[in-house]
Design an enzyme around this catalytic site. Structure first.
Site, PDB file in Angstrom:
ATOM      1  N   ASP A 110       0.187  -7.636   1.408  1.00 25.70           N
ATOM      2  CA  ASP A 110       0.572  -6.091   1.286  1.00 25.70           C
ATOM      3  C   ASP A 110       2.191  -6.017   1.664  1.00 25.70           C
ATOM      4  O   ASP A 110       2.650  -5.318   2.403  1.00 25.70           O
ATOM      5  CB  ASP A 110      -0.022  -5.660   2.741  1.00 25.70           C
ATOM      6  CG  ASP A 110      -0.050  -4.194   2.780  1.00 25.70           C
ATOM      7  OD1 ASP A 110       0.037  -3.620   1.565  1.00 25.70           O
ATOM      8  OD2 ASP A 110      -0.127  -3.577   3.896  1.00 25.70           O
ATOM      9  N   SER A 130       4.651   2.355   7.914  1.00 22.40           N
ATOM     10  CA  SER A 130       4.411   1.442   7.033  1.00 22.40           C
ATOM     11  C   SER A 130       5.618   1.111   6.220  1.00 22.40           C
ATOM     12  O   SER A 130       6.236   1.793   5.683  1.00 22.40           O
ATOM     13  CB  SER A 130       3.138   1.649   6.139  1.00 22.40           C
ATOM     14  OG  SER A 130       2.046   1.697   6.892  1.00 22.40           O
ATOM     15  N   HIS A 171       0.625  -1.264  -0.044  1.00 25.87           N
ATOM     16  CA  HIS A 171       0.039   0.252   0.177  1.00 25.87           C
ATOM     17  C   HIS A 171       0.897   1.373  -0.037  1.00 25.87           C
ATOM     18  O   HIS A 171       0.556   2.295  -0.317  1.00 25.87           O
ATOM     19  CB  HIS A 171      -0.949   0.226   1.166  1.00 25.87           C
ATOM     20  CG  HIS A 171      -0.510   0.101   2.534  1.00 25.87           C
ATOM     21  ND1 HIS A 171      -0.008  -0.898   3.285  1.00 25.87           N
ATOM     22  CD2 HIS A 171       0.139   1.401   3.226  1.00 25.87           C
ATOM     23  CE1 HIS A 171       0.355  -0.459   4.362  1.00 25.87           C
ATOM     24  NE2 HIS A 171       0.441   0.921   4.294  1.00 25.87           N
ATOM     25  N   GLY A 192      -4.376 -28.737   0.262  1.00 25.77           N
ATOM     26  CA  GLY A 192      -5.584 -29.474  -0.371  1.00 25.77           C
ATOM     27  C   GLY A 192      -6.493 -29.982   0.616  1.00 25.77           C
ATOM     28  O   GLY A 192      -6.965 -31.010   0.335  1.00 25.77           O
ATOM     29  N   ALA A 225       0.349  -1.983   9.861  1.00 23.30           N
ATOM     30  CA  ALA A 225      -0.856  -1.313  10.136  1.00 23.30           C
ATOM     31  C   ALA A 225      -0.856  -1.158  11.675  1.00 23.30           C
ATOM     32  O   ALA A 225      -0.229  -1.574  12.536  1.00 23.30           O
ATOM     33  CB  ALA A 225      -2.104  -2.118   9.728  1.00 23.30           C
TER      34      ALA A 225
END
Length: 487
Positions: free
Chosen positions: A158, A234, A128, A290, A251
């Site tokens: 992110d 960040s 971001h 799986g 965050a």
């Protein structure tokens, strides 16, 4: 949501170095504990530090080594800014002209932080921070600036990888630590560029590990810390007292977009390691078990006769997949991966995804009250059936839509359930019948005129003829949309 103490590792010397740094701190801590102990005398409560060395306790030596590897990141992008919608009115255009009120370009700047993880200039930051940027510049702690190239970008974690060229110079960098060894209560430092004021260091402890109910990224699994983290931090570093990177600050929890309230989240270094590998190999594939299931709640634990709610109750096993070959069955409860306890289903997904591809992993499974161990291969999800990505053409409502077959590999890429099947819309051409139908990327085609659709070729066959009307059934998220379109 807004945007370890050292361990015994004598093999590489980090334990001895770190202990020399924190001996004064431990001495002061022992004094404090003694002073606050029940029955402590008044004299003990007022005791002064025993020597000057204790008084000068500081994180400064650690910061001097680690801080040069943390950089400031400045991005620039050009955005279209439209004037008031009143200028779309013909009356206004008559007086002001067609060009008046047209979209205007505006330069948008943003800032963040990053961590150099290779001496050749490989840098980790948040997705971001650089999302949509036309220009990225990196500023080192010594104020040198470099243009940066985006090497790899992954929205679902992110995280993004940048590269700067320093003319062959070896840049300061941080080694990755093992985030699985981080424990609640470990001291950590957060280094970044909050609010653009410049490089800033804050300290705190690890408040929690394995936070999965945060909802920031697809792989929701975070280290929580109370070290002050604010906007601009960040992409910065979360380090332990041995100077290793154990997380990338991502965050904060904040009310009304205020500053830090002591709840920050960092992507664990073991996930960071997989992203670096993806950048180096060009492959984003990660191991796939799986199998799918649900977190064991208190009610489920009671029904299953478990002493406490822990692990994942398996509800589905993909035929022929790694879990199926290992002998995992529906109704099993997976409690550990490689000896690490699972708190919920999200933790199972994270633990598998951060394992090295091509090896094996061990599952601890409860089956009818008995514990057993299963070993399965760490393999990528299969591309079966082939995606067969196709742009639909013709005189039908789906013309202009790009569609593909869902398979486990594609579903994992999109952050969907690995068991999802069918035909998914991956894009829509502007001005096409599909756009007028309001079709969106991510929609899954279920039926056309009552005919079930499972593959792209079946959709093409269903749309090949002419029809007076088209009855369509489409899944969008958790909803199924039914509509009729005239032919």
């Amino acid at each position: 949501m807004a945007c370890k103490l050292c361990r015994d590792n004598a093999a590489n010397g980090t334990y001895i170095v770190a202990m020399n740094r924190i001996k004064p701190f431990l001495a002061a801590l022992i004094l404090l504990v003694a002073a606050l102990a029940p029955g402590a005398s008044s004299a003990q409560q007022r005791a002064v530090p025993p020597d000057a060395q204790t008084l000068r306790y500081s994180f400064a030596p650690l910061v001097k080594e680690a801080a040069p590897a943390v950089v400031n990141i400045f991005t620039r992008k050009v955005v279209q800014q439209r004037m008031s919608p009143l200028f779309n009115d013909p009356f206004f255009r008559r007086f002001f002209g067609d060009s008046f009120g047209a979209p205007r370009e505006r330069v948008q700047n943003s800032l963040g932080s990053g961590v150099i993880v290779r001496p050749d200039g490989l840098i980790l930051t948040n997705h971001h921070v650089i999302d949509g940027a036309d220009e990225i510049r990196v500023v080192l702690s010594d104020r040198r600036e470099f243009p940066a190239k985006l090497v790899y970008d992954e929205e679902r974690t992110d995280l993004a990888v940048l590269k700067v060229e320093a003319n062959g110079e070896a840049l300061p960098h941080l080694e990755l630590g093992d985030s699985d060894r981080v424990e609640v209560g470990d001291l950590v430092l957060a280094i970044g560029n909050p609010f653009g004021v410049g490089q800033t260091v804050t300290s705190g402890i690890v408040s929690a590990v394995a936070r999965t109910q945060v909802g920031i990224t697809d792989y929701s699994f975070f280290i929580q810390t109370d070290a002050a983290i604010n906007p601009g931090n960040s992409g910065g570093a979360l380090i332990t007292l041995d100077g290793r990177l154990v997380g990338v600050n991502t965050a904060i929890y904040s009310r009304n977009n205020a500053g830090s309230v002591g709840i920050g989240f960092a992507v664990p270094s073991n996930m960071v390691r997989t992203v670096i590998l993806a950048a180096e190999t060009g492959s984003a594939a990660r191991p796939w078990i799986g199998a799918g299931g649900q977190s064991v709640t208190a009610d489920l634990a009671s029904a299953l006769g478990l002493p406490r709610p822990v692990g994942v109750l398996i509800g589905e096993v993909y035929p022929g997949g790694p879990a199926d070959r290992a002998g995992l069955r529906q109704g099993d409860v997976v409690t550990h991966v490689n000896g690490i306890e699972l708190q919920d289903a999200q933790a199972l997904r994270y633990r598998i995804a951060t394992q090295p591809m091509g090896g094996t992993a061990e599952l601890t499974v409860l089956r009818k009250g008995r514990e057993t161990k299963l070993t399965f291969d760490l393999q990528p999800p299969p591309e079966t059936p082939p995606r067969d990505e196709t742009v639909l053409e013709g005189t039908h409502p789906f013309a202009g839509a790009r569609v593909a077959n869902l398979n486990p590999a594609y579903a994992e890429e999109l952050g969907l359930d690995g068991f999802a099947t069918g035909v998914i819309v991956s894009g829509v051409a502007r001005g096409s019948p599909a756009e007028r139908l309001s079709l969106r990327a991510g929609d899954i085609v279920l039926q056309v005129n009552g005919r079930k659709i499972g593959l792209v070729r079946e959709l093409q066959q269903a749309l090949s003829g002419r029809a007076q009307q088209w009855q369509l059934s489409i899944r969008r998220g958790d909803r199924v949309l039914e509509t009729t379109v005239q032919g």
